[in-house]
Design an enzyme around this catalytic site. Structure first.
Site, mmCIF file in Angstrom:
data_model
loop_
_atom_site.group_PDB
_atom_site.id
_atom_site.type_symbol
_atom_site.label_atom_id
_atom_site.label_comp_id
_atom_site.label_asym_id
_atom_site.label_seq_id
_atom_site.Cartn_x
_atom_site.Cartn_y
_atom_site.Cartn_z
ATOM 1 N N ARG A 59 -5.845 49.344 53.436
ATOM 2 C CA ARG A 59 -5.289 50.827 52.894
ATOM 3 C C ARG A 59 -4.093 50.767 53.223
ATOM 4 N NH1 ARG A 59 -10.029 55.573 55.385
ATOM 5 N NH2 ARG A 59 -11.390 54.905 53.450
ATOM 6 N N GLN A 74 -3.872 51.829 46.226
ATOM 7 C CA GLN A 74 -4.899 53.003 46.379
ATOM 8 C C GLN A 74 -5.613 52.901 45.361
ATOM 9 O OE1 GLN A 74 -2.081 56.479 46.689
ATOM 10 N NE2 GLN A 74 -1.885 56.469 49.497
ATOM 11 N N ASP A 130 -8.782 51.025 46.266
ATOM 12 C CA ASP A 130 -9.764 52.278 47.454
ATOM 13 C C ASP A 130 -10.974 52.325 46.874
ATOM 14 O OD1 ASP A 130 -9.951 52.702 49.657
ATOM 15 O OD2 ASP A 130 -8.345 53.023 50.202
ATOM 16 N N SER A 145 -11.880 55.051 49.791
ATOM 17 C CA SER A 145 -12.047 55.792 49.822
ATOM 18 C C SER A 145 -12.747 56.627 48.719
ATOM 19 C CB SER A 145 -10.426 56.389 49.221
ATOM 20 O OG SER A 145 -10.110 56.169 50.741
ATOM 21 N N TYR A 205 -5.896 52.996 61.480
ATOM 22 C CA TYR A 205 -7.122 53.678 61.845
ATOM 23 C C TYR A 205 -7.131 54.358 63.280
ATOM 24 C CZ TYR A 205 -9.218 51.784 57.731
ATOM 25 O OH TYR A 205 -9.397 50.645 56.474
#
Ligand code: NAI
Length: 395
Positions: free
Chosen positions: A138, A143, A146, A149, A244
């Site tokens: 991440r 992005q 991902d 997400s 995280y």
């Protein structure tokens, strides 16, 4: 051996029909087939692969794909397979999907390695180069690859709609000739990707929204969406270097449960999304706390597959306890197949283009994204976390 050598370009890419019951998504939609074709690759699509997402075979043919009726033929002839769900025994051929691939082929999809030891071991044994979408780091550079997400965004949105549909109340404040109706209250626990989208959706529908997450940076994000951050003293050093949340100590969780418990008598919908990467989900709502909610309320637990944020959660089921519904949400993105397939398709194609940007040189395992997403190669499980999970034999 690297699966891509100069003489093997263009690649033969396969897009099969997903086989998990209830899965409506397809790994690549026709628009992205065109992109792969422009990259000079051959694209084979199993007949009917896109139907669950409302893409007919003809659209794939128009985009330049070759339709293949027999899944065994498709799996057996491609260099690289794009999937959504992790490999399992194929219901038509009765053979494991990994065994249907040629030795040395590559596989990109969700691998769900914590629950899929057998498939991961098979991938290593058959020298499959396996990339897991959930292990794409991440980082900002990744992005657009991902998929976790993308899917979490859709799940957060859908969780609120399920809640709204269930409580027998409207969300917004309404002043009517029959009197004033106060807004419904939505509490979101865990404000990562899914949580943020749940907050935004509930706000759009007019609810009063409250949210909590132990990461201090989240307060500002919650408030910028017009929701209230539940005040509670948080610990320092709560994030890993990858951004995280770290596992919280039991002392913290006890305090959190007390703070949440006090609010529950006024909450109509709870959406829980709390997770610790690679671990069982934290327990945030006990049965005693469920009893505090008003009759007709609902808890939509997105962490159902990771053990659930509520003690009573049963994955895939809607149960009722103490007048409250508890929904163990599983695969909500499959209830939004059009946009889920569109987003997944872009993510998986972007990852592929990154991995194979210099096919003549082979894969670059010095690269953070390539190394991070790769789970098996050259006959071994190369991701330490997955290796430990698989070798501990818990799955
Ligand atoms: P994420 O990692 O972006 O967010 C999880 C959040 O939980 C983090 O912000 C973290 O700080 C927070 N958290 C950790 N401990 C907490 C605690 N004690 N109290 C409150 N918050 C805490 O994850 P993402 O992508 O938003 O996914 C959330 C969950 O939704 C995951 O369990 C994921 O597997 C699940 N999911 C479920 C789907 C479904 O259809 N059921 C689809 C997609 C995701």
């Amino acid at each position: 051996m690297n699966p891509v050598r100069k003489e093997e370009v263009p690649l033969k890419i396969g897009i099969p029909k997903e086989i998990v019951p209830g899965e409506t998504r397809v790994a690549v939609i026709p628009t992205m087939v065109s992109v792969l074709k422009r990259g000079g690759h051959d694209v084979l699509v199993e007949a009917g692969a896109g139907l669950g997402a409302f893409w007919p075979d003809a659209a794939y043919e128009e985009a330049g794909a070759t339709l293949v009726k027999d899944p065994a033929e498709l799996y057996g002839s491609v260099d690289l397979l794009f999937k959504v769900q992790a490999p399992r025994v194929h219901p038509v051929t009765q053979t494991h999907e990994v065994d249907m691939l040629r030795e040395g082929a590559a596989y990109i999809g969700f691998l769900n390695p914590a629950y899929n030891g057998e498939a991961i071991r098979k991938m290593a044994a058959r020298k499959i180069t396996g990339f897991a979408m959930e292990f794409v780091p991440r980082i900002s550079r990744a992005q657009n690859m991902d998929a976790l997400s993308s899917m979490a965004t859709l799940a957060g949105y859908k969780a609120v709609l399920i809640g709204a549909d269930h409580i027998g109340k409207i969300f917004p404040l309404m002043m009517t000739a029959a009197g004033t109706i106060p807004p419904a209250t939505v509490l979101v626990l865990g404000v990562g990707v899914a949580g943020l989208q749940a907050i935004a959706t509930a706000k759009r529908l007019g609810a009063k929204v409250e949210a909590f997450d132990p990461r201090p940076a989240v307060k500002e994000q919650v408030e910028s969406l017009g929701a209230q951050f539940v005040p509670m003293e948080v610990l320092e050093d709560v994030e890993t270097k990858d951004g995280y949340a770290k596992e919280q100590p039991e002392e913290f969780l006890n305090r959190e449960r007390n703070v949440i418990g006090e609010r529950l008598p006024r909450v109509d919908v709870v959406v829980t999304t709390a997770q610790i990467f690679g671990k069982k989900a934290p327990l945030l709502i006990t049965e005693e706390m469920v009893q505090k909610m008003p009759e007709g309320g609902i808890i939509v637990d997105l962490a159902a597959e990771q053990g659930g944020n509520c003690t009573l959660t049963k994955p895939g089921e809607m149960i009722t306890a103490h007048g409250v519904s508890i929904f163990g949400a599983v695969n909500l993105p499959a209830t939004l197949p059009v946009h889920a397939s569109l987003m997944y398709s872009k993510n998986v194609t972007n990852l592929f283009q990154h991995l194979y940007k210099n096919p003549e040189k082979g894969l670059d395992f010095e690269d953070e994204i390539t190394r991070g997403a790769c789970i098996t190669r050259d006959g071994a499980i190369v991701n330490e976390m997955v290796k430990n999970l698989v070798e501990s034999g818990g799955n």
